[in-house]
Design an enzyme around this catalytic site. Structure first.
Site, PDB file in Angstrom:
ATOM      1  N   GLY A 326       1.025  -1.203   0.217  1.00 30.03           N
ATOM      2  CA  GLY A 326      -0.106  -0.265  -0.399  1.00 30.03           C
ATOM      3  C   GLY A 326       0.766   1.011   0.099  1.00 30.03           C
ATOM      4  O   GLY A 326       1.515   1.099  -0.516  1.00 30.03           O
ATOM      5  N   SER A 327       0.559   2.268   0.501  1.00 26.59           N
ATOM      6  CA  SER A 327       1.302   3.570   0.847  1.00 26.59           C
ATOM      7  C   SER A 327       2.450   3.541   1.030  1.00 26.59           C
ATOM      8  O   SER A 327       3.082   4.784   0.320  1.00 26.59           O
ATOM      9  CB  SER A 327       0.279   4.789   1.588  1.00 26.59           C
ATOM     10  OG  SER A 327      -1.117   4.636   0.728  1.00 26.59           O
TER      11      SER A 327
END
Lengths: 639, 379
Positions: A326-327
């Site tokens: 993810g981020s």
């Protein structure tokens, strides 16, 4: 120079005469030997045959004490306990049925036990001890010893069995031992006679299995004389084996315990790495299980409870499970772009909530868009569009190379079972693994840590450690072996431009400490311990719907990673909460609490927390302190 | 005609030498070695490791060495007898100083591929030197006290060194082997009476100093002797071994229990099952028949050596042949007596059968000398 031979005739005569005398006496002596042979082997044969039947010498292997495992502060994580048991050996088992029947008045023997004993006896060597019953109470053990004359062939013995005083806390790391199986024999065929002892316990999982050779030690031998009924008459001699070597791990038992308590009720994992030397200080996977159950031999019912739990207590989530990061991956994309020179930290990119690439729309998580964002804000607010743009400029191969430099796609050498390598994908990888060509959409997805990229929580923590130091930190879990310190793995400078690293770190600091940062709600207010972090949300379902509206197992995974203190990094941490929704809301507070616990070396004062959180934190602290994890009483080592 | 020319003339040309080999003797030796491999395979529980395979490799080496020695003219060996003896003596001193510690005694020099025991080599060097000495000495002077003193010295020096190691078995073999060569050479009977008296005196002395600070042997050797005199003296130690050895032996019966079937000789009780006590295993697995057969082969080897020696007109050659065969005899006689409880356990292996590189290679080399004497005999 030699004189010509004189008086050869006389010499030869003399030698022949004396030689014959010698020969005659030799033949005479041989005759004596033959007579003795005859006396022993013919005249007294029956007598010796009987003696041989009656008087047998058995070799018993002495199992060495397994090496102990300690945490970094010398707390015992794995120890040996005295185990009273009763064994039988094939060469002594004549009237087994009668004996077992008598024995069943003292200890409980089910028909399946008896079947197992017989099966093990069939497969065992003549002198290998087959356990009839173990973990006997002292009373039962004493009764058996007293009644020994009525129980020919069986031997009460004191063995050692493994115990884990911290119970579930270290289950995934240290693992457990269990009886040798046929599969084990194929897996590790090192010709060690110990493995041939039925139900000899070897490491099955985790450190116990990975460092099996070190911990096992080597067999000793005891020679005993037994009579016809298998009763040991006396010990002739014994040769002690080599006890297993002790192992000291880098883990901190208190912190490990805290991590598990803090994650109680969640399906989550947390890793804490000391950035200076790579020491893995905590490595917790929740929920956990009690390894002591496995040592005793787990019941089918208990086992199926564990396997059917949707929270997967048996999975080692820290090193085995792979999630899209993810981020948290955005630091990789940002650094790759900075190093390649395709962006500058000041440059702004306009985020309108989506971009169109190759006829497809790629959305930012914030529908309305972030407006103009530079590097700092892109990380702080976790803007996706910024990275879609950057990814197109820098190209996947640069991103993948940077990912690998920061520890993605690497199978780290730590003594745990099932360590995954994860995936740092590039064009070649996709061709090879999936047989498809790389498309631009893949780059966009990977740039924000979705799609093909997969990482273990351990790798995410290593990334944070490397960002914090700029050095190629590697995780290590063995602090010392047999008293010998193992090399530290602080690594060497990775050669990434310090200005670029500084810009990324500053943005990570903003995430946790500037209003508007995704981790701002879980900040630390103690100035010397500020976190620099990054939230991440790993898509496991459809992220357009709000997480609260879907069932638990469809929700996204929440990630948070970072290091603290910001000024002088000490610990790099990563937390993953499976199906926890957003990283900033569920994972960040856990990371903050673990960081404080680690930095304070105990329960942190409430002043370190933002004022509006203190009441909740207080109740949580009390709850954790009230937890009484089922602990095996740590006993003194009997040996 | 010089002696050298005489030798060359009576020596068959290189490749023809092989025809003059004492083939029956060679076959007998190979048979004994094969029995050894078989037994080593058996005591390892039916495995080429850890003993049989290395032993076979050393046998290969030993045979090559034997041929090389056999092809070399016998006069060459006589001429280097003195050098060989002194060299071996130096090696003995070296192990005394730097040899590996092993079971509390210093016995070998590690050559990497094998461990050389100089004491093994000495058994042959000594016989060779004495044979050369009596070859050189005028026959009339054989029993002259002055000329008897030298061989006694030659025997005493290495014996003393070997005793220091301490290796009682080898010392006994050295003294007896040396004495036999002197006896064959024709030294007067009187001396032997004196020597026997000396030995008895020495043995008494050895026991007299027991327990005092300058006791001669290691404690365990005293215990072995005690045990021999009364096996019940130390029932869990050495006496136990002898008792167990006898039981295994006796339980073999006429025909034995069969190859690899020796229950006793899975020999859980003997630390030396592959060396000193290997005959026990053979006797248990092949019975009286097996033991008797091996003894017969040994007897045949001795006989062939004797015949070869009596046919040989060269004094050195026949003394050497008889001396070596006597040493060989002493080896197996002492070993067999030992395992059958007729003699104390002094640690003498069964020649060519027990596991042990030095002993096997040295023995094969010694029979190389016997072959050389046989091939190059004056015709």
């Amino acid at each position: 120079m030699r004189r010509p031979p004189k008086d050869t005739e006389e010499s030869a005569r003399k030698i022949t005469r004396r030689g014959l005398i010698l020969g005659a006496s030799q033949v005479g002596f041989m005759g004596l030997l033959v007579l003795r042979m005859r006396q022993l082997q013919v005249d007294q044969a029956d007598q010796f045959r009987n003696l041989a039947e009656e008087n047998r010498v058995n070799m018993h292997l002495l199992a060495p004490a397994r090496g102990l495992i300690y945490d970094r502060n010398g707390n015992v994580i794995a120890q040996n306990q005295q185990n009273y048991r009763v064994v039988v050996r094939k060469e002594d088992s004549r009237d087994l049925d009668v004996v077992l029947e008598r024995l069943s008045h003292i200890v409980v023997l089910t028909p399946s036990d008896i079947a197992r004993i017989k099966k093990e006896l069939r497969n065992a060597g003549p002198s290998a001890p087959v356990t009839i019953a173990d973990r006997l109470s002292w009373e039962a053990f004493a009764k058996i010893a007293v009644n020994a004359p009525a129980l020919p062939g069986i031997t009460p013995e004191v063995g050692l069995s493994r115990a884990y005083p911290y119970g579930a806390d270290f289950a995934h790391v240290v693992g457990y031992v269990g009886p040798v199986s046929d599969y084990d024999l194929q897996r590790i065929d090192d010709g060690d006679p110990l493995l041939r002892i039925p139900r000899f316990q070897i490491g099955k999982f985790g450190t116990e299995a990975k460092t099996e050779k070190t911990l096992r030690g080597s067999a000793g031998v005891k020679r005993v004389e037994v009579n016809a009924t298998g009763r040991i008459i006396r010990e002739i001699d014994r040769e002690e084996g080599q006890a297993g070597k002790a192992l000291q791990l880098t883990l901190d038992a208190d912190l490990q315990k805290y991590c598990l308590a803090r994650m109680e009720g969640l399906s989550a994992s947390a890793i804490v790495i000391d950035v200076e030397n790579g020491d893995v200080v905590a490595c917790a996977s929740a929920p956990s299980f009690d390894p002591n159950l496995f040592v005793k031999g787990i019941s089918v019912k208990d086992y199926s409870t564990l396997t059917q739990d949707p929270y997967r207590p048996l999975a080692s989530k820290t090193v085995q499970d792979r999630y899209p990061p993810g981020s948290t991956f955005k630091m990789v994309t940002a650094l790759a772009a900075l190093e390649a020179g395709v962006i500058t930290p000041q440059e702004t990119i306009r985020c309108r909530g989506y971009v169109e690439v190759g006829g497809r729309r790629f959305h930012c998580w914030k529908r309305a868009g972030h407006g103009n964002v530079n590097l700092h804000n892109s990380l702080k607010m976790s803007c996706d569009v910024y990275y879609y743009e950057v990814a197109q400029r820098v190209g996947i191969d640069n991103i993948a190379a940077m990912a690998r430099r920061l520890g993605y796609g690497t199978k780290f050498d730590i003594p745990m079972s099932a360590v995954s390598a994860g995936v740092a994908p590039d064009k070649a990888w996709k061709r090879e693994e999936l047989g498809k060509e790389w498309v631009i959409g893949d780059s966009l997805n990977v740039s924000i840590g979705q799609g093909l990229v997969l990482a273990t929580p351990l790798q995410v923590a290593v990334m944070s450690a490397r960002l914090a130091t700029g050095k190629s930190v590697e995780p290590r879990m063995i602090a010392s072996l047999d008293g010998i310190k193992q090399p530290e793995l602080g690594g060497t400078d990775m050669g990434i431009n310090e200005n670029h690293l500084r810009a990324v770190r500053k943005a990570m600091f903003a995430v946790s400490n500037e209003s508007g940062g995704t981790g701002y709600g879980s900040r630390i207010v103690e100035d010397s311990m500020r976190i620099a972090g990054k939230s991440g949300t790993s898509q496991s379902g459809n992220s357009i719907v709000r997480n609260a509206d879907v069932e638990w197992d469809k929700r996204d995974h929440a990630l948070f990673t970072g290091f603290a203190p910001y000024e002088t990094p000490k610990y790099a941490i990563s937390v993953v909460v499976e199906h926890g929704g957003g990283g900033s809301s569920t994972a960040a507070p856990i990371l903050r609490d673990i960081a404080l616990q680690a930095l304070y070396g105990g329960t942190p004062p409430l002043e370190a927390y933002p004022s509006n959180d203190r009441a909740t934190i207080r109740t949580q602290q009390l709850r954790i302190q009230a937890l009484d994890p089922n602990q095996v009483e740590a006993e003194q080592d009997p040996v | 005609m010089s002696y050298l020319e005489y030798n060359v003339k009576t020596t068959p040309r290189g490749f023809r030498k092989i025809l003059y080999f004492n083939w029956p003797l060679l076959l007998l030796l190979a048979t004994v070695c094969c029995v050894g491999f078989m037994m080593l395979y058996s005591v390892a529980g039916g495995s080429m490791f850890p003993w049989a395979e290395p032993q076979i490799k050393r046998f290969g080496l030993g045979i090559v060495l034997m041929f090389a020695i056999a092809m070399t003219p016998i006069w060459f060996w006589r001429n280097i007898a003195t050098v060989a003896y002194i060299g071996t003596l130096v090696l003995l001193v070296v192990v005394d100083l730097i040899g590996d510690e092993s079971k509390g005694s210093q016995r070998w020099i590690d050559l990497g591929f094998m461990r050389l025991q100089p004491s093994e080599l000495m058994k042959i060097s000594l016989v060779m030197l004495l044979a050369a000495y009596y070859d050189w000495l005028d026959i009339k002077k054989t029993s002259h006290p002055l000329w008897v003193l030298f061989p006694l010295l030659v025997i005493a020096v290495p014996t003393a060194l070997v005793l220091r190691q301490p290796d009682l078995g080898t010392s006994i073999l050295l003294v007896t082997g040396g004495a036999i060569v002197m006896f064959l050479a024709g030294v007067s009977w009187w001396y032997f009476g004196a020597v026997i008296a000396l030995v008895v005196g020495a043995v008494t002395a050895v026991f007299q100093v027991r327990g005092t600070p300058w006791q001669f042997l290691k404690d365990y050797q005293y215990r072995r002797i005690d045990t021999f005199i009364d096996p019940s003296f130390d029932p869990s130690g050495a006496g136990y071994h002898i008792t167990q050895s006898k039981i295994a032996f006796g339980s073999g019966g006429w025909t034995g229990r069969g190859f690899m079937q020796g229950t006793q000789s899975r020999l859980n009780f003997l630390p030396e099952k592959h060396t000193d006590f290997i005959f026990t295993t053979l006797a248990e697995e092949f019975g009286f028949i097996g033991g008797f057969s091996l003894l017969s082969i040994y007897l045949l080897i001795i006989m062939f050596c004797m015949v070869s020696a009596f046919q040989n007109k060269d004094r050195f050659a026949s003394l050497l042949t008889l001396g070596i065969s006597a040493a060989f005899f002493l080896y197996f006689a002492v070993n067999m007596s030992m395992v059958m409880g007729l003699a104390p356990v002094v640690g003498v292996p069964l020649p060519l059968v027990s596991y042990g590189g030095s002993a096997m290679i040295v023995l094969l080399a010694a029979f190389g000398l016997v072959q050389s004497a046989h091939i190059h005999r004056p015709r």
